[in-house]
Design a protein around this motif. Sequence first.
Motif, short mmCIF file in Angstrom:
data_model
loop_
_atom_site.label_atom_id
_atom_site.label_comp_id
_atom_site.label_asym_id
_atom_site.label_seq_id
_atom_site.Cartn_x
_atom_site.Cartn_y
_atom_site.Cartn_z
N GLU A 65 4.65 -1.79 -6.35
CA GLU A 65 4.06 -0.52 -6.75
C GLU A 65 2.63 -0.41 -6.23
OE1 GLU A 65 5.34 2.03 -8.18
OE2 GLU A 65 7.29 1.25 -8.83
N SER A 66 2.00 -1.57 -6.04
CA SER A 66 0.60 -1.54 -5.63
C SER A 66 0.29 -2.79 -4.82
CB SER A 66 -0.31 -1.53 -6.86
OG SER A 66 -0.20 -2.77 -7.52
N THR A 67 -0.91 -2.84 -4.26
CA THR A 67 -1.28 -3.99 -3.45
C THR A 67 -1.38 -5.26 -4.28
OG1 THR A 67 -3.55 -3.26 -3.71
CG2 THR A 67 -2.50 -2.75 -1.63
N SER A 68 -1.70 -5.10 -5.57
CA SER A 68 -1.80 -6.32 -6.38
C SER A 68 -0.42 -6.94 -6.61
CB SER A 68 -2.50 -6.02 -7.71
OG SER A 68 -1.84 -4.98 -8.38
N ALA A 120 0.82 -1.20 0.00
CA ALA A 120 0.00 0.00 0.00
C ALA A 120 0.86 1.26 0.00
CB ALA A 120 -0.94 0.01 1.20
#
Lengths: 498, 336
Positions: free
Chosen positions: A72-75, A54
């Motif tokens: 870069e992201s939660t995924s 996050a």
Amino acid sequence: MGDLLIRTEHITKDYPGTRALDDISLSFDSGRVHALVGKNGSGKSTLVKIFAGAIQPTLGEFYLNDEKLHFESTSDAYNKGIVTVYQEMSLVPGLSVAENIFLGRLPKKNNAIDWRKTYQMAGKLLEKMKVDINPHEKMYRLSMWQWQVVEITKALSFNPKVILLDEPSSALAQHEVQSLFEAVRALRDQGVIVIYITHKLQELPQIADTVTVLRDGKWVGTVRMDEAEHKDIISMMFGSVKAKDRPKDIQVRDDVIMEVKELSRAGWYEDVSFELHRGEVLGIAGMLGSGRTELLRGIFGADPVDRGVVTVEGKPYRKADPIKMKKAGVGLTPENRQKEGLILIHSIRDNLCYASMNLTSDLWVENKRKRIAFANKQVEELEIKIPKIAAPCSSLSGGNQQKVVVGNWLNTSPKIMLYDEPSRGIDVNAKQQIFEIMWAQARKGVSTIFVSTELEELLEVCHRILIMRHGRIVGEVNPDDININELYEICMRGDEAE
Amino acid sequence: MTSITANPLLVNRRKVVLFVLDHIIEVFLIVLILGLAIGVEGFSTWGNWMNILRSNSLKGVIALGMTMVIIGGMIDLSIGSTVALAGVIVARSCRDLTALGMDINLACVIGITLAFLAAIVIGWVHGVSHHKMGMPAFIVTLVTLNALYGLAGIICEGYPIANQFPTWFNQLGMGRVGGQNGIPIPAIVLAVSFLVVLFIMGYTTTGRSIYAVGGNPESARLSGINVGKTKIICFIAVQIFAVISGFMNSGQVMAGSFSFGRGWEVDVISAVVIGGTSMSGGIGTVWGTLIGILFMGVITNGMTLLDFNLYIQYVVRGIIMFSAVLISSYRAKVKA
């Protein structure tokens, strides 16, 4: 111990003005439950957010089995097999357990949902978790711990390498926690790295294999649970307690302004009795789920009570409601200021004058000049930082929003103020200002009941502290005679036995 | 550098966008009036304007009450049936009580009183079932929409009751102040109602409670505001306005019938929403609703003068309603 290892190297996270994490290097292996503890603001949730993708660390790196991770992201975190289960539930009440587990990725056959396979797969996962939950059952029929377990099962369905559990027991009743623990142990035995974030120390001996303590963004230490003593962990969490600076000039008067007698609400609190003196700041200490918030709401009449009476200045109230209590001179700043304390779409001025509406009007007709004066007075006295007074309350920071909630009630010239977690989610400065407000009111003879999770706040602010456990007042302490570690001990004592 | 110089511009642009969005309906209304005045013969005459006022005041009066309900975070779909009910109650009273030998004026006053009592009872039932029993206002009033329609049918026994009213009652709907081409009485009723609602919403504790309850009922409750009472007041207010509107409607056609007021709720709610009141409650102005009423009236009048057929008019009004809701949602997004 296990064959998986997640580790951080010199992780630092800076926010404007504060360093949330400071040079954190630690590692967690699989096959064990690693508890991550610390009081609010210790940085544990910042660390979780970094693992979850996050946010990114300002400095430092972290690795999963020597593979450097960059999210870069939660995924991205999901794809690497790091799954976080948050306190807020992400499940749909109207759907079945199995559907919830595979929501958005239900198995298909010929473009139609393959229900047989869905339920079969869900059943297998639940079996792995060693819980007896029917995958056909609708979510809303399940109890809170079962929700939490389904949430964890859903995480498990992603075949994760690391699962972070963020305060999973916070919403659970005492007997439900055991069932949750069994599920967590089953999860550990799957060979997953389990990181268990909590602030309930009494849970640690039962569930944790290692305990890592953070304080003020720094790593304090990691100990094996079977080698650690309770009081060691407490002193790691709180460190050396700073001196209290409660002003000494506030005089508690002898006369009793409010008496609560045998107040009960089934399932929440039982036979609560105490007295409140004029000008007194009374704290109520207790762990989450001890019934503190519910008690405060019961006194104010925000929720119904089953039994008991609240007497304010000699006048008894049996079936109280906020309208009556306001007339009696009682005010409440609720726990959730955005949902229960403010009307976010309305202006700061309006929000400062809702409770005092009858005072800013001549009979039925509003006196705008009075209202403006009332609002301005609170903005000035409480030092509320506002862009302009006609701006919506949603534009304010948490601390200033809290001051608006307080100001709304101070405008009614209350005799008794009930504060429910007034310092939650606001910065240190604002917190101190809220305490100053309480003291200033106490000097004027206003009595205060102050409920907080932060025990050191209670020690700092209150004249007297009641201890609440499982819905009962179990003791009373003088903050001058006790330190934080002892208070903490008293608040959670007995939890393990029950 | 660029970001520093661009910032005030951005803020100003946002302000301009917000201002236009807040007043877009006034802008549209002025453009519409100018366009019709230039392009359509007979639009900008005194007679036509009085005509617009006469035919839109009936729904307009209810729209003012509906503004209170919607700002309070609720809805009342049943008002069309109340319009019919008010008419048939008065008509039946006039017919049956005079048949018993009573004075026609007294009979009519009794009918009017009964209708007002009905309004209070209906509003109270709405308020209590919504607040105390937790039924959605949408469902409660949808049910009463049909039930009251049936009740009106029972009272008038399925047929219009015509030519029973005393002259002064008919004048409520037909009369004009200042001769043949004077100001219609419904327009005066609308003006007075506007001032009353404006006063309630802007200058009384009741009005501020309505805004608070619509904005966040839980916060309002915990601020010691009487949420139940506030909601019941809104529901009773809109019903009373519907009854007044029903009197004027029956006076205009000199009859009471269960079929009056059918479908009015759509136009009434449209006027409120076009006027900028938020369907989620807590936000809205009485002034906006007045503009909304005028807007709907001018559009309909213009289309009639231009010989649009009835069905096209329905479609156009639908598109306007759609755009109004679209703009209001967009505004909420920009502000957030």
